[in-house]
Design a protein around this motif. Structure first.
Motif, PDB file in Angstrom:
ATOM      1  N   LEU A   9      62.508 112.609  38.706  1.00  0.00           N
ATOM      2  CA  LEU A   9      63.548 112.193  39.651  1.00  0.00           C
ATOM      3  C   LEU A   9      62.926 111.741  40.972  1.00  0.00           C
ATOM      4  CD1 LEU A   9      66.616 111.980  40.021  1.00  0.00           C
ATOM      5  CD2 LEU A   9      66.564 114.291  40.933  1.00  0.00           C
ATOM      6  N   LEU A  10      61.907 112.450  41.448  1.00  0.00           N
ATOM      7  CA  LEU A  10      61.237 112.071  42.684  1.00  0.00           C
ATOM      8  C   LEU A  10      60.555 110.712  42.540  1.00  0.00           C
ATOM      9  CD1 LEU A  10      60.279 112.863  45.552  1.00  0.00           C
ATOM     10  CD2 LEU A  10      58.247 113.812  44.450  1.00  0.00           C
ATOM     11  N   TRP A  16      62.728 103.412  43.641  1.00  0.00           N
ATOM     12  CA  TRP A  16      63.962 102.740  44.044  1.00  0.00           C
ATOM     13  C   TRP A  16      63.922 102.408  45.531  1.00  0.00           C
ATOM     14  CZ3 TRP A  16      67.930 100.646  41.544  1.00  0.00           C
ATOM     15  CH2 TRP A  16      69.056 100.324  42.280  1.00  0.00           C
ATOM     16  N   TRP A  17      63.431 103.342  46.343  1.00  0.00           N
ATOM     17  CA  TRP A  17      63.360 103.134  47.780  1.00  0.00           C
ATOM     18  C   TRP A  17      62.410 101.983  48.110  1.00  0.00           C
ATOM     19  CZ3 TRP A  17      59.368 104.194  51.424  1.00  0.00           C
ATOM     20  CH2 TRP A  17      59.761 104.062  52.747  1.00  0.00           C
ATOM     21  N   PHE A  18      61.240 101.952  47.447  1.00  0.00           N
ATOM     22  CA  PHE A  18      60.284 100.886  47.704  1.00  0.00           C
ATOM     23  C   PHE A  18      60.827  99.521  47.259  1.00  0.00           C
ATOM     24  CE2 PHE A  18      56.816 104.116  47.941  1.00  0.00           C
ATOM     25  CZ  PHE A  18      56.336 103.747  49.190  1.00  0.00           C
ATOM     26  N   LEU A  19      61.549  99.490  46.166  1.00  0.00           N
ATOM     27  CA  LEU A  19      62.053  98.213  45.665  1.00  0.00           C
ATOM     28  C   LEU A  19      63.258  97.693  46.433  1.00  0.00           C
ATOM     29  CD1 LEU A  19      61.707  98.763  41.821  1.00  0.00           C
ATOM     30  CD2 LEU A  19      60.281  97.339  43.306  1.00  0.00           C
ATOM     31  N   THR A  20      64.090  98.568  46.984  1.00  0.00           N
ATOM     32  CA  THR A  20      65.310  98.115  47.646  1.00  0.00           C
ATOM     33  C   THR A  20      65.142  97.869  49.139  1.00  0.00           C
ATOM     34  OG1 THR A  20      66.029 100.406  47.968  1.00  0.00           O
ATOM     35  CG2 THR A  20      66.831  99.251  46.003  1.00  0.00           C
ATOM     36  N   ARG A  21      64.088  98.347  49.732  1.00  0.00           N
ATOM     37  CA  ARG A  21      63.951  98.088  51.169  1.00  0.00           C
ATOM     38  C   ARG A  21      63.614  96.611  51.357  1.00  0.00           C
ATOM     39  NH1 ARG A  21      58.248 100.442  53.330  1.00  0.00           N
ATOM     40  NH2 ARG A  21      56.953  99.374  51.807  1.00  0.00           N
ATOM     41  N   TYR A  44      51.700 107.754  56.403  1.00  0.00           N
ATOM     42  CA  TYR A  44      50.856 108.914  56.079  1.00  0.00           C
ATOM     43  C   TYR A  44      51.647 110.023  55.394  1.00  0.00           C
ATOM     44  CZ  TYR A  44      46.811 107.098  58.577  1.00  0.00           C
ATOM     45  OH  TYR A  44      45.755 106.344  58.975  1.00  0.00           O
ATOM     46  N   ILE A  45      52.886 110.217  55.816  1.00  0.00           N
ATOM     47  CA  ILE A  45      53.721 111.244  55.179  1.00  0.00           C
ATOM     48  C   ILE A  45      54.007 110.870  53.732  1.00  0.00           C
ATOM     49  CG2 ILE A  45      56.044 112.238  55.161  1.00  0.00           C
ATOM     50  CD1 ILE A  45      55.914 112.301  58.216  1.00  0.00           C
ATOM     51  N   ILE A  46      54.319 109.608  53.477  1.00  0.00           N
ATOM     52  CA  ILE A  46      54.595 109.166  52.102  1.00  0.00           C
ATOM     53  C   ILE A  46      53.362 109.325  51.237  1.00  0.00           C
ATOM     54  CG2 ILE A  46      55.102 107.137  50.691  1.00  0.00           C
ATOM     55  CD1 ILE A  46      57.020 106.241  52.928  1.00  0.00           C
ATOM     56  N   LEU A  47      52.206 108.911  51.757  1.00  0.00           N
ATOM     57  CA  LEU A  47      50.964 109.062  50.990  1.00  0.00           C
ATOM     58  C   LEU A  47      50.632 110.530  50.732  1.00  0.00           C
ATOM     59  CD1 LEU A  47      48.721 106.276  52.553  1.00  0.00           C
ATOM     60  CD2 LEU A  47      49.755 106.322  50.288  1.00  0.00           C
ATOM     61  N   ALA A  48      50.870 111.381  51.721  1.00  0.00           N
ATOM     62  CA  ALA A  48      50.599 112.809  51.551  1.00  0.00           C
ATOM     63  C   ALA A  48      51.516 113.419  50.493  1.00  0.00           C
ATOM     64  CB  ALA A  48      50.762 113.540  52.883  1.00  0.00           C
ATOM     65  N   VAL A  49      52.802 113.061  50.523  1.00  0.00           N
ATOM     66  CA  VAL A  49      53.745 113.595  49.528  1.00  0.00           C
ATOM     67  C   VAL A  49      53.364 113.123  48.134  1.00  0.00           C
ATOM     68  CG1 VAL A  49      56.137 113.437  48.723  1.00  0.00           C
ATOM     69  CG2 VAL A  49      55.662 113.933  51.123  1.00  0.00           C
ATOM     70  N   LEU A  50      53.042 111.839  47.987  1.00  0.00           N
ATOM     71  CA  LEU A  50      52.633 111.330  46.675  1.00  0.00           C
ATOM     72  C   LEU A  50      51.342 112.008  46.201  1.00  0.00           C
ATOM     73  CD1 LEU A  50      53.407 107.521  46.979  1.00  0.00           C
ATOM     74  CD2 LEU A  50      54.606 109.222  45.611  1.00  0.00           C
ATOM     75  N   GLY A  51      50.409 112.237  47.113  1.00  0.00           N
ATOM     76  CA  GLY A  51      49.171 112.920  46.748  1.00  0.00           C
ATOM     77  C   GLY A  51      49.416 114.357  46.307  1.00  0.00           C
ATOM     78  N   ILE A  52      50.297 115.052  47.027  1.00  0.00           N
ATOM     79  CA  ILE A  52      50.622 116.437  46.666  1.00  0.00           C
ATOM     80  C   ILE A  52      51.322 116.497  45.317  1.00  0.00           C
ATOM     81  CG2 ILE A  52      52.085 118.411  47.303  1.00  0.00           C
ATOM     82  CD1 ILE A  52      51.391 117.761  50.238  1.00  0.00           C
TER      83      ILE A  52
END
Length: 120
Positions: A9-10, A16-21, A44-52
């Motif tokens: 889901l994440l 979806w967020w990346f494609l619709t912006r 940086y927050i997005i990259l950190a969340v994806l990395g985690i």
């Protein structure tokens, strides 16, 4: 199972967020656009969340693989004569009423027999 569902889901929500912006028009100038402080922090927050999330998924997968190859001792006791027989089995090879030993012997346990599973 819930973890897999939440992770999927994440990923879907982020995609979806990346494609619709909205796409920014391409600047014709040669200089690179300067990012504002808020945009840099967001990136940086997005990259950190994806990395985690990726690290968590890899850790969970590795633990599942490690745990499924653990060797367990299975004791099968017959109720008729009280004889107990022990087998060495990988955890992934125990499937309800069936199990496969390390030697490749496939055993089917009846509903009257008692099966006790213990760590080695």
């Amino acid at each position: 199972m819930l973890t897999k569902f939440l992770l999927t889901l994440l990923v879907i929500c982020l995609a979806w967020w990346f494609l619709t912006r909205g796409r920014q028009p391409i600047n014709e100038s040669r200089s690179a656009p300067l990012l504002t402080g808020q945009a840099v922090i967001r990136r940086y927050i997005i990259l950190a969340v994806l990395g985690i999330v990726a690290l968590g998924g890899l850790t969970l997968g590795a633990w599942h693989l490690y745990d499924s190859y653990r060797v367990m001792t299975v004791t099968i006791t017959s109720p008729l004569d009280g004889v107990s027989v022990q087998y060495q089995v990988r955890k992934k090879d125990i499937e309800g009423e069936r199990l496969t030993t390390l030697d490749g012997l496939q055993i089917r346990v009846s509903s009257q027999e008692r099966m006790t599973i213990s760590a080695r």
